[in-house]
Design an enzyme around this catalytic site. Structure first.
Site, mmCIF file in Angstrom:
data_model
loop_
_atom_site.group_PDB
_atom_site.id
_atom_site.type_symbol
_atom_site.label_atom_id
_atom_site.label_comp_id
_atom_site.label_asym_id
_atom_site.label_seq_id
_atom_site.Cartn_x
_atom_site.Cartn_y
_atom_site.Cartn_z
ATOM 1 N N ASN A 8 -1.080 6.459 -4.188
ATOM 2 C CA ASN A 8 -0.661 7.479 -5.155
ATOM 3 C C ASN A 8 0.217 6.800 -6.188
ATOM 4 O OD1 ASN A 8 0.390 9.646 -6.553
ATOM 5 N ND2 ASN A 8 1.748 10.326 -4.886
ATOM 6 N N TRP A 9 -0.316 6.654 -7.389
ATOM 7 C CA TRP A 9 0.420 5.914 -8.427
ATOM 8 C C TRP A 9 1.486 6.777 -9.104
ATOM 9 C CZ3 TRP A 9 -2.588 1.868 -11.826
ATOM 10 C CH2 TRP A 9 -2.992 0.810 -11.001
ATOM 11 N N GLU A 90 6.962 15.958 -4.415
ATOM 12 C CA GLU A 90 7.533 15.812 -5.764
ATOM 13 C C GLU A 90 7.081 16.948 -6.678
ATOM 14 O OE1 GLU A 90 6.346 11.764 -6.448
ATOM 15 O OE2 GLU A 90 7.815 11.067 -4.975
ATOM 16 N N GLU A 156 4.219 13.793 5.272
ATOM 17 C CA GLU A 156 5.118 12.957 4.486
ATOM 18 C C GLU A 156 6.536 13.519 4.571
ATOM 19 O OE1 GLU A 156 3.024 10.581 1.281
ATOM 20 O OE2 GLU A 156 3.410 12.524 0.399
ATOM 21 N N GLY A 162 9.797 7.004 -0.896
ATOM 22 C CA GLY A 162 10.470 6.165 -1.887
ATOM 23 C C GLY A 162 11.859 5.716 -1.488
ATOM 24 N N GLY A 222 2.859 5.277 -1.847
ATOM 25 C CA GLY A 222 3.317 5.404 -3.228
ATOM 26 C C GLY A 222 3.629 4.036 -3.817
ATOM 27 N N GLY A 223 4.899 3.649 -3.739
ATOM 28 C CA GLY A 223 5.374 2.427 -4.391
ATOM 29 C C GLY A 223 4.550 1.191 -4.073
#
Ligand code: PEP
Length: 239
Positions: A8-9, A90, A156, A162, A222-223
């Site tokens: 997931n960018w 988010e 999650e 993050g 993610g990251g």
């Protein structure tokens, strides 16, 4: 079933970063899915030439209409996307998305022929209060679509996203077992076929351990998904 690795960018990536997606595609690393920002979806579909599945990070619940700035699931499918993420924490935080909104988006994704990755997870305060299972149950009850077709659930923990923090493997196993039980109660046999992902600070260093946990069928990253080097290292760690 090989592990599914989903990147997931988020709101990262410009045209030059397509090179990372091309490198991921070139590695032929198995089940790799990438959700770039909307602006890169069409280019990602083209450069990955079927070697990756490209998806969206969100969709609107409606098929079309007066919703300025929004993107429908059918529009994602029209670009060549194969999946959509809904209910990411988010979006719940930044856009006030409620479980009922997430449910509508999940059903819109299914109707457009997309695989749907539906995200749930507790905050740190909820975990510390011993409310993790109650929170997961409420999120599932409120956001699950009518049927389990093309459905994937991503667990999650919000506090793990993050942050570099992850739950213990025992806590990951407990949460996934609980989710599986709720899915079976809701969908019967079909609930056993729903793939479960873990997400939250997955890295090349911890991926192998997380992917060995019972009921973890893959990871949402993610990251560490932003470069081919890092995401391919996670994919290589899959047992
Ligand atoms: C995510 O955004 O879904 C996520 C898991 O992020 P990170 O891997 O950076 O914690």
């Amino acid at each position: 079933m090989p592990a599914l690795i989903v990147g997931n960018w988020k709101m990262n990536g410009l045209g030059e970063d397509i090179a990372e997606i091309a490198a991921m595609a070139g590695a032929g690393a198995g089940s790799l899915w990438i959700a770039p920002p909307f602006t890169l979806i069409d280019r990602a579909v083209i450069v990955s030439a079927g070697a990756l599945t490209i998806g969206g990070q969100d969709c609107h619940a409606a098929t079309h209409g007066a919703h300025t700035g929004c993107v429908s699931a059918a529009m994602l499918a029209d670009l060549g996307a194969g999946f959509v993420i809904v209910g990411h924490s988010e979006r719940r935080r930044d856009n006030g998305e409620r479980d009922e909104d997430v449910r509508a988006k999940a059903m819109a994704g299914q109707a457009a022929g997309l695989q749907v990755i539906l995200c749930i997870g507790e905050t740190r305060a909820q975990r510390d209060a011993g409310d993790t299972e109650a929170v997961l149950a409420a999120q599932l009850d409120g956001s699950l679509p009518d049927n389990a077709d093309a459905l994937i659930i991503a667990y999650e923990p919000v506090w793990a996203i993050g942050t570099g923090l992850t739950p213990t493997l025992a806590d990951v196993a407990a949460a996934h077992a609980f989710i599986r039980q709720r899915l079976a109660a809701r969908y019967g046999g079909a609930g056993h076929g729903v793939r479960l992902l873990y997400g939250g600070s997955v890295t090349p260093a911890n991926a192998a351990d997380l992917l060995r946990v019972e009921e973890v069928g893959g990871v949402l990253v993610g990251g560490a998904s932003l470069t081919a080097q890092s995401l391919l290292a996670i994919a290589a760690a899959a047992p």
